[in-house]
Scaffold this active site. Structure first.
Site, short mmCIF file in Angstrom:
data_model
loop_
_atom_site.label_atom_id
_atom_site.label_comp_id
_atom_site.label_asym_id
_atom_site.label_seq_id
_atom_site.Cartn_x
_atom_site.Cartn_y
_atom_site.Cartn_z
N LEU A 2 0.83 -1.21 0.00
CA LEU A 2 0.00 0.00 0.00
C LEU A 2 0.86 1.26 0.00
O LEU A 2 1.81 1.40 0.78
CB LEU A 2 -0.92 0.02 1.22
CG LEU A 2 -2.06 -1.00 1.22
CD1 LEU A 2 -2.76 -1.01 2.58
CD2 LEU A 2 -3.07 -0.70 0.11
N CYS A 3 0.47 2.19 -0.86
CA CYS A 3 1.19 3.47 -0.97
C CYS A 3 1.31 4.17 0.38
O CYS A 3 2.35 4.71 0.72
CB CYS A 3 0.45 4.37 -1.96
SG CYS A 3 0.95 6.10 -1.96
N PHE A 4 0.22 4.13 1.15
CA PHE A 4 0.21 4.92 2.39
C PHE A 4 1.01 4.27 3.52
O PHE A 4 1.13 4.84 4.60
CB PHE A 4 -1.22 5.24 2.81
CG PHE A 4 -1.79 6.40 2.05
CD1 PHE A 4 -1.64 7.70 2.50
CD2 PHE A 4 -2.45 6.20 0.84
CE1 PHE A 4 -2.14 8.78 1.79
CE2 PHE A 4 -2.95 7.26 0.11
CZ PHE A 4 -2.80 8.56 0.59
#
Lengths: 130, 266
Positions: B158-160
């Site tokens: 996940l990017c976050f």
């Protein structure tokens, strides 16, 4: 093979082409040290397959750096005869040596005269300084 | 940050789009970059998604979503930009298109745009009292970005959960991440502004979650004001690099009489 940047021909989009033996009609293709520096940390590269046809000025692959995807444009037209597949697993080598260890593909050129449209080292240096 | 040019401002089209499917949202952004030319304005598009959707980075493997609980049930779409996967749920998405123009130098602007956008959003948040800053100033190192090892990308899916130095964080949580795709025609930058925790990604807190000091219960309507906030911040960020004359419009301004459903096939 020992390639120096002064020997190469360049696209404005920072790919280079090198012909070691004109009689072979084969161009080695990579990206310049300037491009590697601009891209910063490289994490992925997608390469063409052997036998694939490439066209001058058209995409032949992609590279992802940090979080940006950038196309790789072929300097010449022809057929891919060799792919540096191992490069995908050692992209760091492009930071060290983008001209020898960092070659990407070799292309059997369909029109070697296309090389004359590319920038020489001085012209490329001038472009990069703008 | 220096402005790149003086003289005549570049036109900039602002599109606040209604929620669409993942396929349509990504196809529109692809069409923007594919059709970009030097006569086009800078395009700033802010949008949402019809239903929670997972977008994965251009080089990510969809199989890797199995490593995260709850993601397998989401519809998914692949972005043309890089970076990690994003759960588009209680968030706002933006895309910025910078067409290549001969009279507008862009060398080195790729990272500058990323930084300018994040800096502008951080400034706007700080003006509202949020402690927003770049990740490089954040001392929390977990979770964090892991480097490529033996050629294999070891970063979180996940990017976050990833961190680059210029990601925007509030507290220990990343609330704005962006990614780009470059082409001969121009530059497309995507970004996601995370407002609330999603049930599909419970480990990620949004700006408005209680841990940030807000006690308000989540409502859909609370996002309306944040659209204006994001648009204003993004305009400010782009204008730092490209003096821009902004105007409001829609996709029709770019694609003319082409029916909306056909935009994606242009």
């Amino acid at each position: 093979m020992s390639i120096t940047p002064e020997q190469l021909r360049y696209c404005e989009s920072h790919e280079w082409a090198y012909v070691a033996d004109e009689s072979s009609g084969i161009a080695t293709i990579g990206i310049s040290a300037f491009a590697v520096a601009e891209l910063t940390d490289l994490v992925f590269m997608a390469l063409p397959k052997m036998g694939q046809t490439v066209t001058a000025g058209s995409e032949f692959g992609e590279v992802e750096s940090v979080k940006a995807v950038s196309p790789l444009y072929s300097p010449v037209s022809g057929t891919v005869v060799e792919v540096h597949s191992a490069l995908v697993d050692k992209l760091d080598s492009l930071n060290v040596d983008p001209y020898d260890e960092g070659w990407i593909i070799k292309v059997k050129m369909s029109d070697p005269l296309e090389l004359n449209r590319l920038l020489n080292w001085d012209a490329y240096q001038k472009q990069c300084s703008h | 940050m220096k402005q790149s040019g003086g003289g005549i401002p570049t036109p900039g089209l602002v599109i606040v789009d209604p929620p669409r499917s993942g396929e349509n949202n990504m196809a529109i952004d692809e069409a923007l970059l594919r059709n970009a030319n030097s006569d086009w304005p800078i395009v700033l598009r802010v949008y949402q998604w019809e239903r929670p959707t997972l977008s994965i980075g251009h080089f990510q493997r969809i199989e890797d979503r199995e490593t995260i609980p709850n993601l397998s049930d989401l519809p998914w779409v692949r972005r043309k930009t890089g970076g990690g996967a994003i759960v588009h749920d209680h968030e706002l998405t933006y895309s910025i298109l910078i067409p290549k123009r001969d009279d507008q130098p862009t060398k080195g602007h790729n990272e500058l745009l990323y930084r300018a956008i994040h800096c502008a959003v951080a400034d706007s948040l700080r003006a509202l009292g949020w402690n927003a800053r770049f990740s490089e100033a954040c001392k929390n190192k977990t979770p964090c970005t892991m480097k490529t090892i033996n050629g294999k990308n070891q970063e979180p899916f996940l990017c976050f959960l990833r961190r680059t130095p210029i990601d925007l964080v509030v507290g220990d949580d990343k609330i704005l991440g962006s990614a780009q795709r470059r082409s001969a025609a121009g530059l497309l930058q995507h970004g996601s502004f995370l407002l609330r925790r999603s049930q599909s990604a419970l480990e990620l807190s949004g700006l408005l979650d209680a841990s940030k000091g807000s006690s308000a219960e989540p409502t859909n309507r609370e996002f309306d004001g944040w659209i204006d906030f994001l648009v204003a911040s993004l305009m400010q960020g782009v204008s730092q690099l490209y003096p821009t004359h902004w105007y409001n419009g829609s996709l029709d301004d770019l694609f003319g009489d082409v029916k909306e459903k056909d935009v994606t096939s242009i």
